[in-house]
Design an enzyme around this catalytic site. Sequence first.
Site, short mmCIF file in Angstrom:
data_model
loop_
_atom_site.label_atom_id
_atom_site.label_comp_id
_atom_site.label_asym_id
_atom_site.label_seq_id
_atom_site.Cartn_x
_atom_site.Cartn_y
_atom_site.Cartn_z
N CYS A 13 0.81 -1.23 0.00
CA CYS A 13 0.00 0.00 0.00
C CYS A 13 0.84 1.27 0.00
O CYS A 13 0.29 2.37 -0.12
CB CYS A 13 -0.96 -0.02 1.19
SG CYS A 13 -2.33 -1.19 0.94
N GLY A 43 -18.28 8.22 -0.89
CA GLY A 43 -18.28 8.18 0.56
C GLY A 43 -16.96 7.78 1.18
O GLY A 43 -16.89 7.59 2.39
N SER A 44 -15.90 7.63 0.37
CA SER A 44 -14.57 7.23 0.87
C SER A 44 -14.62 5.91 1.63
O SER A 44 -13.85 5.68 2.55
CB SER A 44 -13.98 8.33 1.78
OG SER A 44 -13.82 9.53 1.08
N ASP A 46 -14.76 1.52 1.92
CA ASP A 46 -13.80 0.50 1.53
C ASP A 46 -14.26 -0.32 0.33
O ASP A 46 -13.44 -0.92 -0.36
CB ASP A 46 -13.54 -0.43 2.73
CG ASP A 46 -12.96 0.32 3.91
OD1 ASP A 46 -11.81 0.78 3.79
OD2 ASP A 46 -13.64 0.47 4.93
N ASP A 63 -8.33 -4.73 -5.40
CA ASP A 63 -7.08 -4.12 -4.95
C ASP A 63 -5.91 -4.93 -5.49
O ASP A 63 -5.98 -6.17 -5.58
CB ASP A 63 -7.01 -4.08 -3.41
CG ASP A 63 -6.20 -2.90 -2.89
OD1 ASP A 63 -5.35 -2.40 -3.66
OD2 ASP A 63 -6.41 -2.49 -1.75
N ASP A 86 -11.41 -5.55 2.38
CA ASP A 86 -12.44 -4.54 2.16
C ASP A 86 -13.85 -5.11 2.35
O ASP A 86 -14.76 -4.40 2.77
CB ASP A 86 -12.31 -3.96 0.75
CG ASP A 86 -11.11 -3.03 0.62
OD1 ASP A 86 -10.64 -2.54 1.66
OD2 ASP A 86 -10.64 -2.82 -0.51
N GLY A 133 -9.82 -14.72 -13.67
CA GLY A 133 -9.03 -13.51 -13.56
C GLY A 133 -8.53 -13.04 -14.91
O GLY A 133 -8.90 -13.57 -15.95
N ASP A 221 -10.80 -0.49 7.22
CA ASP A 221 -9.50 -1.14 7.42
C ASP A 221 -8.40 -0.11 7.19
O ASP A 221 -8.51 0.76 6.34
CB ASP A 221 -9.31 -2.39 6.56
CG ASP A 221 -9.42 -2.13 5.07
OD1 ASP A 221 -9.95 -1.07 4.67
OD2 ASP A 221 -8.98 -2.99 4.29
#
Length: 340
Positions: A13, A43-44, A46, A63, A86, A133, A221
Amino acid sequence: MSEEIVFCRGGGCTAKLGPGALARVLDRLPKTRDPNLLIGYDGSDDAAVYKLTDDLAMVQTLDFFPPMVEDPYIFGQIAAANALSDIYAMGGQVKTALNIVCFPETMDLNILGKIMQGGSEKVREAGGVLAGGHSIADSDVKYGLSVTGIIHPDRVFANSGCRVGDALILTKPLGVGLVCTAARLKAAPQEAYDLAVRSMTTLNRYAADILGKYRTHGCTDVTGFGFLGHLCEMVTDQATARISRDQIPYIPEAPKLAEEFYITAAAQRNRNHVQDKVELGRCGFAMEELLYDPQTSGGLLASVKMEDAPEALKELKELGLPCAIVGRIEERQEKAVIVE
């Protein structure tokens, strides 16, 4: 001579875009108007939450990032645990996951196999199904997941749901960004590295299950924006969080690493973004760096009814990672966060 491909340049991160730059871009996007979109990017929070029926909503997130450790298998575990987190931060259950892979064509494919093995094991541990994926050729390694979960529409842990009088519980120690930076430069004590890896590979599923048994009003988180960045998103402009610096759980060796300047540019971006919103009192340099340090696969920061917090913490401690009641939610004051 061709350039040597390096597996770990420094990632996790710490590789995220800074919160200030990201906010400027998102603010320019048109807002989505759909009554069933319970939580979106404005709304910021997760993850996104979309209501399907009165009893069922879908939780979606994704992510991915470059490696922050040299071991491909451990990196795969960490990246997957971070992406899955998340869903747990919203109070949801993991159902399916898709791999996101960027990989150099000239690198040994056995390395990719180990990364994906680590990731698939964490998806299974989460009770989910790895359903496929996508991959692209890239100059550097990157890996993560797109994850879908489910939740009851009335039981969503929005990060801004905290209430005045609540206790704040942090379920994992701070300092993994500092430790991983030092480890990349061969300067991290083994005990610190081992605890950081254990923290990053531990699913937040278990902490979320415990928090779900108590009156939890808000949750997030702690990842790339650091403890203070994510806490400011929780309280928004409606409340103030009062934090006790002596109660913050952290990797014991991390303050010394901060004093030796194993700090990241991401931590300084976090500082620049929220420093006007926080009052740090007499924290000292090392503690300030811990509070701004970007966390990879960090813990849950939960706003829990004060009367429930001691019993919830007792159960969380049985999970084996440093955790604590770190503060409380108060009526709004001049600053969003006060550390004393």
